[in-house]
Design a protein around this motif. Structure first.
Motif, PDB file in Angstrom:
ATOM      1  N   ASP D  16       3.058   0.265  -0.166  1.00 43.70           N
ATOM      2  CA  ASP D  16       3.803   1.293   0.561  1.00 43.70           C
ATOM      3  C   ASP D  16       2.908   1.955   1.606  1.00 43.70           C
ATOM      4  O   ASP D  16       1.726   2.207   1.353  1.00 43.70           O
ATOM      5  CB  ASP D  16       4.321   2.359  -0.413  1.00 43.70           C
ATOM      6  CG  ASP D  16       5.487   1.826  -1.221  1.00 43.70           C
ATOM      7  OD1 ASP D  16       6.053   0.787  -0.815  1.00 43.70           O
ATOM      8  OD2 ASP D  16       5.812   2.435  -2.261  1.00 43.70           O
ATOM      9  N   ILE D  17       3.500   2.218   2.739  1.00 43.83           N
ATOM     10  CA  ILE D  17       2.758   2.907   3.795  1.00 43.83           C
ATOM     11  C   ILE D  17       3.136   4.383   3.750  1.00 43.83           C
ATOM     12  O   ILE D  17       4.223   4.772   4.174  1.00 43.83           O
ATOM     13  CB  ILE D  17       3.098   2.321   5.175  1.00 43.83           C
ATOM     14  CG1 ILE D  17       2.803   0.823   5.176  1.00 43.83           C
ATOM     15  CG2 ILE D  17       2.288   3.013   6.273  1.00 43.83           C
ATOM     16  CD1 ILE D  17       3.262   0.112   6.433  1.00 43.83           C
ATOM     17  N   THR D  18       2.239   5.163   3.174  1.00 39.36           N
ATOM     18  CA  THR D  18       2.497   6.601   3.048  1.00 39.36           C
ATOM     19  C   THR D  18       1.314   7.352   3.647  1.00 39.36           C
ATOM     20  O   THR D  18       0.263   6.753   3.906  1.00 39.36           O
ATOM     21  CB  THR D  18       2.620   7.004   1.567  1.00 39.36           C
ATOM     22  OG1 THR D  18       1.350   6.756   0.933  1.00 39.36           O
ATOM     23  CG2 THR D  18       3.692   6.196   0.861  1.00 39.36           C
ATOM     24  N   GLU D  19       1.512   8.644   3.854  1.00 35.27           N
ATOM     25  CA  GLU D  19       0.382   9.443   4.358  1.00 35.27           C
ATOM     26  C   GLU D  19      -0.818   9.230   3.449  1.00 35.27           C
ATOM     27  O   GLU D  19      -1.946   9.042   3.907  1.00 35.27           O
ATOM     28  CB  GLU D  19       0.752  10.936   4.374  1.00 35.27           C
ATOM     29  CG  GLU D  19       1.637  11.285   5.549  1.00 35.27           C
ATOM     30  CD  GLU D  19       1.930  12.779   5.624  1.00 35.27           C
ATOM     31  OE1 GLU D  19       1.018  13.583   5.294  1.00 35.27           O
ATOM     32  OE2 GLU D  19       3.061  13.135   5.995  1.00 35.27           O
ATOM     33  N   GLU D  20      -0.519   9.291   2.165  1.00 39.53           N
ATOM     34  CA  GLU D  20      -1.555   9.132   1.156  1.00 39.53           C
ATOM     35  C   GLU D  20      -2.309   7.816   1.307  1.00 39.53           C
ATOM     36  O   GLU D  20      -3.529   7.780   1.405  1.00 39.53           O
ATOM     37  CB  GLU D  20      -0.850   9.168  -0.228  1.00 39.53           C
ATOM     38  CG  GLU D  20      -1.763   9.231  -1.413  1.00 39.53           C
ATOM     39  CD  GLU D  20      -2.530  10.545  -1.501  1.00 39.53           C
ATOM     40  OE1 GLU D  20      -2.126  11.519  -0.826  1.00 39.53           O
ATOM     41  OE2 GLU D  20      -3.556  10.583  -2.215  1.00 39.53           O
ATOM     42  N   SER D  21      -1.540   6.729   1.321  1.00 36.59           N
ATOM     43  CA  SER D  21      -2.198   5.418   1.320  1.00 36.59           C
ATOM     44  C   SER D  21      -2.940   5.161   2.637  1.00 36.59           C
ATOM     45  O   SER D  21      -4.040   4.597   2.634  1.00 36.59           O
ATOM     46  CB  SER D  21      -1.172   4.313   1.039  1.00 36.59           C
ATOM     47  OG  SER D  21      -0.201   4.244   2.051  1.00 36.59           O
ATOM     48  N   VAL D  22      -2.348   5.591   3.730  1.00 37.58           N
ATOM     49  CA  VAL D  22      -3.024   5.400   5.017  1.00 37.58           C
ATOM     50  C   VAL D  22      -4.334   6.189   5.036  1.00 37.58           C
ATOM     51  O   VAL D  22      -5.381   5.680   5.449  1.00 37.58           O
ATOM     52  CB  VAL D  22      -2.118   5.837   6.187  1.00 37.58           C
ATOM     53  CG1 VAL D  22      -2.913   5.886   7.491  1.00 37.58           C
ATOM     54  CG2 VAL D  22      -0.930   4.889   6.325  1.00 37.58           C
ATOM     55  N   LYS D  23      -4.241   7.424   4.564  1.00 36.01           N
ATOM     56  CA  LYS D  23      -5.442   8.257   4.513  1.00 36.01           C
ATOM     57  C   LYS D  23      -6.528   7.618   3.655  1.00 36.01           C
ATOM     58  O   LYS D  23      -7.699   7.577   4.024  1.00 36.01           O
ATOM     59  CB  LYS D  23      -5.100   9.650   3.936  1.00 36.01           C
ATOM     60  CG  LYS D  23      -5.022  10.728   4.990  1.00 36.01           C
ATOM     61  CD  LYS D  23      -4.892  12.107   4.364  1.00 36.01           C
ATOM     62  CE  LYS D  23      -6.094  12.534   3.528  1.00 36.01           C
ATOM     63  NZ  LYS D  23      -5.899  13.888   2.946  1.00 36.01           N
ATOM     64  N   ASN D  24      -6.114   7.120   2.507  1.00 33.76           N
ATOM     65  CA  ASN D  24      -7.055   6.463   1.597  1.00 33.76           C
ATOM     66  C   ASN D  24      -7.788   5.325   2.276  1.00 33.76           C
ATOM     67  O   ASN D  24      -9.009   5.197   2.181  1.00 33.76           O
ATOM     68  CB  ASN D  24      -6.308   5.896   0.381  1.00 33.76           C
ATOM     69  CG  ASN D  24      -6.244   6.894  -0.735  1.00 33.76           C
ATOM     70  OD1 ASN D  24      -6.907   7.944  -0.661  1.00 33.76           O
ATOM     71  ND2 ASN D  24      -5.436   6.611  -1.742  1.00 33.76           N
ATOM     72  N   VAL D  25      -7.022   4.496   2.912  1.00 34.10           N
ATOM     73  CA  VAL D  25      -7.606   3.328   3.553  1.00 34.10           C
ATOM     74  C   VAL D  25      -8.583   3.754   4.648  1.00 34.10           C
ATOM     75  O   VAL D  25      -9.704   3.248   4.731  1.00 34.10           O
ATOM     76  CB  VAL D  25      -6.502   2.410   4.132  1.00 34.10           C
ATOM     77  CG1 VAL D  25      -7.107   1.335   5.021  1.00 34.10           C
ATOM     78  CG2 VAL D  25      -5.689   1.801   3.005  1.00 34.10           C
TER      79      VAL D  25
ATOM     80  N   ASN E  24     -14.323  -2.443  -0.010  1.00 27.89           N
ATOM     81  CA  ASN E  24     -13.965  -1.041  -0.188  1.00 27.89           C
ATOM     82  C   ASN E  24     -12.602  -0.731   0.397  1.00 27.89           C
ATOM     83  O   ASN E  24     -11.767  -0.089  -0.239  1.00 27.89           O
ATOM     84  CB  ASN E  24     -14.994  -0.145   0.518  1.00 27.89           C
ATOM     85  CG  ASN E  24     -16.107   0.241  -0.418  1.00 27.89           C
ATOM     86  OD1 ASN E  24     -16.008   0.009  -1.636  1.00 27.89           O
ATOM     87  ND2 ASN E  24     -17.168   0.819   0.128  1.00 27.89           N
ATOM     88  N   VAL E  25     -12.417  -1.178   1.608  1.00 24.25           N
ATOM     89  CA  VAL E  25     -11.157  -0.883   2.289  1.00 24.25           C
ATOM     90  C   VAL E  25      -9.993  -1.506   1.525  1.00 24.25           C
ATOM     91  O   VAL E  25      -8.970  -0.863   1.285  1.00 24.25           O
ATOM     92  CB  VAL E  25     -11.204  -1.398   3.743  1.00 24.25           C
ATOM     93  CG1 VAL E  25      -9.826  -1.302   4.376  1.00 24.25           C
ATOM     94  CG2 VAL E  25     -12.217  -0.595   4.550  1.00 24.25           C
ATOM     95  N   LEU E  26     -10.156  -2.757   1.147  1.00 21.26           N
ATOM     96  CA  LEU E  26      -9.076  -3.435   0.435  1.00 21.26           C
ATOM     97  C   LEU E  26      -8.806  -2.753  -0.906  1.00 21.26           C
ATOM     98  O   LEU E  26      -7.648  -2.540  -1.289  1.00 21.26           O
ATOM     99  CB  LEU E  26      -9.422  -4.911   0.240  1.00 21.26           C
ATOM    100  CG  LEU E  26      -9.377  -5.744   1.527  1.00 21.26           C
ATOM    101  CD1 LEU E  26     -10.015  -7.103   1.317  1.00 21.26           C
ATOM    102  CD2 LEU E  26      -7.943  -5.902   2.012  1.00 21.26           C
ATOM    103  N   ASP E  27      -9.871  -2.431  -1.582  1.00 20.60           N
ATOM    104  CA  ASP E  27      -9.754  -1.725  -2.860  1.00 20.60           C
ATOM    105  C   ASP E  27      -8.912  -0.470  -2.701  1.00 20.60           C
ATOM    106  O   ASP E  27      -7.974  -0.221  -3.449  1.00 20.60           O
ATOM    107  CB  ASP E  27     -11.159  -1.294  -3.346  1.00 20.60           C
ATOM    108  CG  ASP E  27     -11.728  -2.281  -4.357  1.00 20.60           C
ATOM    109  OD1 ASP E  27     -10.939  -3.086  -4.896  1.00 20.60           O
ATOM    110  OD2 ASP E  27     -12.950  -2.257  -4.588  1.00 20.60           O
ATOM    111  N   SER E  28      -9.276   0.294  -1.697  1.00 22.75           N
ATOM    112  CA  SER E  28      -8.621   1.584  -1.490  1.00 22.75           C
ATOM    113  C   SER E  28      -7.143   1.408  -1.165  1.00 22.75           C
ATOM    114  O   SER E  28      -6.340   2.318  -1.352  1.00 22.75           O
ATOM    115  CB  SER E  28      -9.305   2.349  -0.366  1.00 22.75           C
ATOM    116  OG  SER E  28      -8.898   1.812   0.868  1.00 22.75           O
ATOM    117  N   ALA E  29      -6.804   0.230  -0.662  1.00 21.29           N
ATOM    118  CA  ALA E  29      -5.398  -0.029  -0.368  1.00 21.29           C
ATOM    119  C   ALA E  29      -4.669  -0.542  -1.596  1.00 21.29           C
ATOM    120  O   ALA E  29      -3.477  -0.823  -1.546  1.00 21.29           O
ATOM    121  CB  ALA E  29      -5.283  -1.032   0.765  1.00 21.29           C
ATOM    122  N   GLY E  30      -5.430  -0.673  -2.680  1.00 23.63           N
ATOM    123  CA  GLY E  30      -4.808  -1.151  -3.913  1.00 23.63           C
ATOM    124  C   GLY E  30      -4.693  -2.662  -3.975  1.00 23.63           C
ATOM    125  O   GLY E  30      -3.962  -3.206  -4.801  1.00 23.63           O
TER     126      GLY E  30
END
Lengths: 287, 69, 69, 69, 69, 69, 69
Positions: D16-25, E24-30
């Motif tokens: 899912d592309i969410t504020e959360e996930s984008v920020k995380n990445v 790291n980046v991939l991880d963070s994206a789940g």
């Protein structure tokens, strides 16, 4: 076999059969109608690639027998046969034989190996009685500005037709050499497999196309599976960039790289609206 | 595209393009303004020469190649 | 072009393009509005399908470079 | 473009592309995240079918070529 | 493509593209990271100038004008 | 590309594409096999319909810019 | 096509393309090798410049930007 069998025949057979055993590839060719001098040339051209052995058909058959070659193969020995010994594979051997074919003028009684066509244009011939002969031979010749010219392209003999003396003479005056001279391959035998010449014709274009297709399909797979290779990493990068720009553009994500395109597009759209509104708005602003 | 048109309007009227001015224009058009997009626009414009972008439209214009047919 | 941009802004925000709305937008951008041009714009827009006008631009127009084939 | 790349990464990983996930990445890549740009991205992507957007060839080509030579 | 996008993100954020950073980046994206694919990516990128690769894309197929800067 | 060629060979011969089979083919060609690249290949191909991948015209254009070097 | 793929594999691995090597590769893939096809391949490739064919492919045909949609 009687004791009368000449010693030379025995020797010849054993020489041939041992060559058969030693060679990877055996070819049977027809040398009928090849002048001795040209046969000599062909032999020279084949040197290092294949040996040509001319002998009596009966001896060739016996030699093949003695060498234990498949019965089937012997049936290709007829007319004026000769054997080729080679270590080059049948396909290449066939190609070399084809490449070594030469052209020769026609003689009376020759059969046209393919359609014989005269081409429109000037000739080297001087005006004179030859004009009448050309016309008699069915060649559309005329005098034009003091030269003998051929009026139009014309097939003067179709494949398989016999060439008469007059036409043969005229063709040779025109420098047309319709006759193909060369070894005519009847069959080859290689690793126990017999190939007829038709099976040995290779369309290099087709292989080239296959090479290209193999390459392209492999690239496609590499890209589609996003498995990067030296050849495709650039394209994967491009695809990533391109698709991202597309998305950015379509969704109007306001990032500098994309904004430029969006602005440019907005300008275009506004411009085309302006122009459909008439000159008033086309010339526009600032006044 | 309304955010971009707001910016282009201001640009073409030779006004400063700021969060404030863009918001005003959008507001006046009855657009429900998304502040973050305004911010993003302003921030993106920081790296974009509008004049150049417009010119690229005029030069290489439309094209839309392939698509035809 | 600001009059056209105002129209495009309204169009892309799916708002009605009226003398009123165009004037509002231009005003808010700090443009000194020329009423007669607004009138001319509205009247010129009458009968124009903006979507179509825009699209026709995208496909054919200008150069349409050699990209094809 | 890193914001769009983040979105594309998530999309192609079927996340899912969410504020959360984008920020995380972005965070994990060491990017100093600008919240308003993330918000703007999410809001821009709202309702957009990414697959379709990418495929709709109409768009990208528009600008491109010319450069050819 | 998520592996490539991770690299593109890092590139666009001007970060080093290493096995570590990509992971790291991939991880963070789940994303469940496949180490061998990360390795393959890094090894394929070796010696590749991403900027150059992108530009060559800009000339030909799709994207936008080479305006870059 | 030899790894991908190996996969294409197996595919066109209607054989299973496994780490084992790919390695065998590469070995027999005298290639010094990098296990991680084989693994990456297999994992990348997982879920990919090769026939479809080849046909999907979408990719072809990307290939275009021979510019590479 | 497996015969061609075997040759391409060898080419891409910078190995000689001979009857022997092609047969080996095909064998290892579990293909029942038809000697005459191998011979035909070798002899045909004798007249084909693979590198040149590939390059010509990259420039022209591949593109097929007919992606239209």
């Amino acid at each position: 076999m009687t004791e009368n069998v000449a010693e030379w025949k025995k020797n010849e057979v054993s020489e041939i059969s041992s060559k058969i055993r030693e060679s990877d590839v055996i070819g049977i060719v027809d040398i009928e109608g090849i002048p001795a001098r040209q046969l000599q040339e062909m032999r020279a051209n084949l040197r290092g690639k294949a040996d040509l052995k001319v002998s009596r058909n009966t001896l060739l058959r016996i030699a093949l027998n003695e060498a234990g070659v498949d019965e089937e193969f012997k049936k290709y020995i007829k007319d004026q046969a000769a054997l080729l010994f080679s270590d080059i594979n049948s396909f290449e051997l066939n190609r070399i034989i084809e490449e070594n074919k030469t052209r020769a003028p026609a003689s009376a009684g020759d059969i046209a190996p393919s359609d014989i066509e005269v081409e429109e244009g000037p000739t080297q011939l001087q005006p004179g009685p030859v004009l009448g002969d050309l016309q008699k031979a069915g060649i559309p010749a005329e005098i034009d500005g003091g030269d003998v010219v051929i009026k139009e392209n014309k097939v003067v003999k179709e494949e398989g037709e016999e060439i008469d003396a007059l036409l043969a003479d005229m063709l040779s005056k025109l420098g047309i050499e319709p006759i193909e001279v060369g070894l005519e391959l009847k069959a080859t035998q290689e690793d126990g497999v017999i190939f007829e010449p038709e099976a040995l014709e290779i369309d290099e274009e087709e292989y080239r196309d296959k090479v290209v297709r193999a390459y392209q399909d492999t690239l496609k797979l590499s890209i589609e599976a996003s498995y990067p290779t030296e050849e495709t990493i650039g394209k994967l990068i491009q695809k990533a960039k391109t698709d991202s720009v597309k998305l950015g553009y379509e969704a109007e994500v306001l990032e500098p790289d994309i904004l430029k395109d969006i602005i440019s597009d907005a300008k275009k759209k506004a411009g085309s609206l302006a122009s459909s509104l008439g000159s008033d708005f086309e010339t526009n602003e600032n006044e | 595209m309304e955010y971009v048109y707001a910016a282009m309007l201001l640009h073409s009227a030779e006004k400063d393009i700021t969060e404030e001015s863009v918001k005003n224009v959008l507001d006046s058009a009855g657009v429900e303004v998304d502040e973050s997009r305004v911010k993003a626009l302003i921030s993106a414009l920081d790296g974009v020469d509008i004049e150049e972008a417009i010119e690229s439209a005029e030069i290489a214009p439309t094209t839309a190649p392939a698509t035809e047919t």
